[in-house]
Design an enzyme around this catalytic site. Structure first.
Site, PDB file in Angstrom:
ATOM      1  N   HIS A 108      11.979  24.064 -13.563  1.00 36.91           N
ATOM      2  CA  HIS A 108      12.466  23.794 -12.441  1.00 36.91           C
ATOM      3  C   HIS A 108      13.181  24.685 -12.011  1.00 36.91           C
ATOM      4  CE1 HIS A 108      14.162  21.329  -9.135  1.00 36.91           C
ATOM      5  NE2 HIS A 108      13.061  20.503  -9.271  1.00 36.91           N
ATOM      6  N   HIS A 116       8.393  25.488  -6.611  1.00 36.69           N
ATOM      7  CA  HIS A 116       9.671  25.215  -7.058  1.00 36.69           C
ATOM      8  C   HIS A 116       9.672  24.896  -8.468  1.00 36.69           C
ATOM      9  CE1 HIS A 116       8.718  21.111  -6.503  1.00 36.69           C
ATOM     10  NE2 HIS A 116       9.893  20.803  -7.365  1.00 36.69           N
TER      11      HIS A 116
END
Length: 167
Positions: free
Chosen positions: A87, A72
Protein backbone atom coordinates in the site's frame (compact mmCIF):
# COMPACT_ATOMS: atom_id res chain seq x y z
CA UNK A 1 12.21 -46.78 -4.85
CA UNK A 2 14.60 -45.70 -7.62
CA UNK A 3 12.74 -42.56 -8.58
CA UNK A 4 11.96 -43.76 -12.12
CA UNK A 5 9.09 -41.89 -13.66
CA UNK A 6 9.26 -39.17 -11.04
CA UNK A 7 10.11 -35.68 -12.17
CA UNK A 8 12.17 -33.60 -9.83
CA UNK A 9 10.00 -30.57 -9.20
CA UNK A 10 12.13 -27.88 -10.81
CA UNK A 11 9.54 -25.28 -9.92
CA UNK A 12 9.20 -26.34 -6.28
CA UNK A 13 8.48 -23.40 -4.03
CA UNK A 14 11.45 -22.32 -1.94
CA UNK A 15 11.23 -23.15 1.75
CA UNK A 16 11.35 -19.46 2.62
CA UNK A 17 10.23 -16.28 0.87
CA UNK A 18 12.79 -13.48 1.10
CA UNK A 19 11.28 -10.01 1.52
CA UNK A 20 12.94 -6.78 0.47
CA UNK A 21 12.30 -3.07 0.94
CA UNK A 22 9.70 -1.94 -1.62
CA UNK A 23 11.29 1.49 -2.02
CA UNK A 24 14.41 3.35 -0.87
CA UNK A 25 13.93 5.28 2.37
CA UNK A 26 13.59 4.85 6.12
CA UNK A 27 12.50 1.37 7.27
CA UNK A 28 9.76 1.48 9.92
CA UNK A 29 8.26 -1.27 12.03
CA UNK A 30 4.59 -1.60 11.05
CA UNK A 31 3.58 -0.58 14.59
CA UNK A 32 5.04 2.91 13.93
CA UNK A 33 2.94 3.64 10.83
CA UNK A 34 0.67 6.66 11.26
CA UNK A 35 -2.55 4.89 10.11
CA UNK A 36 -4.00 2.54 12.77
CA UNK A 37 -5.45 0.15 10.15
CA UNK A 38 -1.87 -0.73 9.28
CA UNK A 39 -0.07 -0.11 12.58
CA UNK A 40 -2.45 -2.37 14.50
CA UNK A 41 -1.92 -5.19 12.01
CA UNK A 42 -5.52 -5.27 10.77
CA UNK A 43 -4.28 -6.01 7.24
CA UNK A 44 -1.63 -8.51 8.39
CA UNK A 45 1.93 -8.46 9.71
CA UNK A 46 4.63 -6.65 7.80
CA UNK A 47 6.77 -3.53 7.69
CA UNK A 48 6.89 -0.08 6.10
CA UNK A 49 9.27 2.35 4.44
CA UNK A 50 9.02 6.14 4.38
CA UNK A 51 10.24 6.66 0.80
CA UNK A 52 13.03 8.86 -0.50
CA UNK A 53 12.66 7.57 -4.09
CA UNK A 54 9.80 6.98 -6.50
CA UNK A 55 10.26 3.45 -7.83
CA UNK A 56 8.20 0.94 -5.85
CA UNK A 57 9.41 -2.63 -6.38
CA UNK A 58 8.10 -6.11 -5.67
CA UNK A 59 8.93 -6.95 -2.04
CA UNK A 60 8.97 -10.68 -2.81
CA UNK A 61 9.24 -12.96 -5.84
CA UNK A 62 5.88 -14.04 -7.16
CA UNK A 63 2.99 -13.24 -9.46
CA UNK A 64 1.34 -9.83 -9.65
CA UNK A 65 -2.20 -10.72 -8.55
CA UNK A 66 -3.72 -7.22 -8.43
CA UNK A 67 -2.88 -3.62 -9.23
CA UNK A 68 -5.56 -1.18 -8.15
CA UNK A 69 -6.85 1.10 -10.94
CA UNK A 70 -5.66 4.03 -8.83
CA UNK A 71 -2.22 2.35 -8.60
CA UNK A 72 -1.96 3.18 -4.88
CA UNK A 73 -1.78 -0.52 -3.99
CA UNK A 74 -0.87 -3.86 -5.51
CA UNK A 75 -0.81 -7.50 -4.41
CA UNK A 76 1.63 -10.29 -5.15
CA UNK A 77 1.22 -14.01 -4.54
CA UNK A 78 4.54 -15.61 -3.62
CA UNK A 79 5.51 -19.11 -4.71
CA UNK A 80 4.73 -20.26 -1.13
CA UNK A 81 1.24 -18.75 -1.30
CA UNK A 82 1.85 -15.59 0.74
CA UNK A 83 -0.61 -12.89 -0.28
CA UNK A 84 1.46 -9.72 -0.08
CA UNK A 85 -0.20 -6.32 -0.17
CA UNK A 86 1.86 -3.19 -0.89
CA UNK A 87 0.00 0.00 0.00
CA UNK A 88 1.73 3.15 -1.27
CA UNK A 89 1.10 6.10 1.05
CA UNK A 90 -1.89 6.95 3.23
CA UNK A 91 -5.12 8.11 1.53
CA UNK A 92 -3.45 7.95 -1.89
CA UNK A 93 -6.54 6.20 -3.27
CA UNK A 94 -8.17 9.66 -3.22
CA UNK A 95 -5.79 10.81 -5.99
CA UNK A 96 -7.39 8.50 -8.56
CA UNK A 97 -4.01 7.47 -9.98
CA UNK A 98 -2.65 11.02 -10.32
CA UNK A 99 1.13 10.91 -9.84
CA UNK A 100 1.38 7.12 -10.33
CA UNK A 101 2.67 5.17 -13.36
CA UNK A 102 2.21 1.42 -13.79
CA UNK A 103 5.42 -0.46 -14.65
CA UNK A 104 4.06 -4.04 -14.43
CA UNK A 105 0.82 -5.84 -15.18
CA UNK A 106 -1.43 -8.35 -13.46
CA UNK A 107 -0.18 -11.84 -14.26
CA UNK A 108 3.48 -10.82 -14.54
CA UNK A 109 5.85 -13.20 -12.73
CA UNK A 110 8.45 -11.02 -11.03
CA UNK A 111 11.56 -11.34 -8.90
CA UNK A 112 11.90 -9.46 -5.62
CA UNK A 113 13.11 -5.97 -6.52
CA UNK A 114 11.34 -5.78 -9.90
CA UNK A 115 9.78 -2.33 -10.53
CA UNK A 116 5.97 -2.32 -10.23
CA UNK A 117 4.84 1.33 -9.79
CA UNK A 118 6.59 4.69 -10.26
CA UNK A 119 5.42 7.49 -7.94
CA UNK A 120 6.01 11.17 -8.52
CA UNK A 121 6.35 12.13 -4.85
CA UNK A 122 6.68 15.84 -5.70
CA UNK A 123 3.12 15.64 -7.03
CA UNK A 124 1.70 13.12 -4.53
CA UNK A 125 3.28 14.00 -1.15
CA UNK A 126 1.67 17.45 -0.68
CA UNK A 127 -1.80 15.93 -1.21
CA UNK A 128 -1.68 13.05 1.30
CA UNK A 129 -1.18 12.73 5.06
CA UNK A 130 1.81 10.36 4.70
CA UNK A 131 4.01 8.73 2.09
CA UNK A 132 4.62 5.65 4.29
CA UNK A 133 4.55 2.56 2.08
CA UNK A 134 3.43 -0.61 3.80
CA UNK A 135 4.09 -4.28 2.98
CA UNK A 136 1.77 -6.77 4.66
CA UNK A 137 1.22 -10.51 4.37
CA UNK A 138 -2.57 -10.52 4.40
CA UNK A 139 -2.74 -14.26 5.12
CA UNK A 140 -0.29 -13.91 8.04
CA UNK A 141 -1.69 -16.84 10.11
CA UNK A 142 -0.33 -19.26 7.49
CA UNK A 143 3.26 -17.98 7.81
CA UNK A 144 6.13 -17.63 10.26
CA UNK A 145 7.54 -14.16 9.67
CA UNK A 146 11.01 -13.15 10.77
CA UNK A 147 12.16 -9.55 10.33
CA UNK A 148 15.89 -8.93 10.10
CA UNK A 149 15.45 -6.00 12.52
CA UNK A 150 12.67 -3.72 13.74
CA UNK A 151 15.09 -0.82 14.15
CA UNK A 152 14.54 2.29 12.04
CA UNK A 153 17.25 2.48 9.41
CA UNK A 154 17.93 3.61 5.87
CA UNK A 155 17.25 0.92 3.25
CA UNK A 156 17.66 0.66 -0.50
CA UNK A 157 14.85 -0.62 -2.71
CA UNK A 158 15.39 -4.35 -3.04
CA UNK A 159 17.39 -4.67 0.20
CA UNK A 160 16.52 -7.77 2.25
CA UNK A 161 14.47 -6.93 5.37
CA UNK A 162 12.56 -10.12 6.31
CA UNK A 163 11.67 -13.68 5.45
CA UNK A 164 8.54 -15.79 5.76
CA UNK A 165 8.07 -19.54 5.71
CA UNK A 166 4.86 -21.51 5.52
CA UNK A 167 3.63 -22.96 8.82
Amino acid sequence: MFGFGKKKAAAEAPATDIFVAPVAGEYLPLAEVSDPVFSQGMMGDGYAVKPTAGTVVAPVAGTVALIQDTMHAFMLRSENGAEVLVHIGIDTVELGGEGFTRLANVGDVVEAGAPIIEVNWDEVAPKVPSTETMVMITNTPKFNISKDSDARRTVAAGERVAEASKK
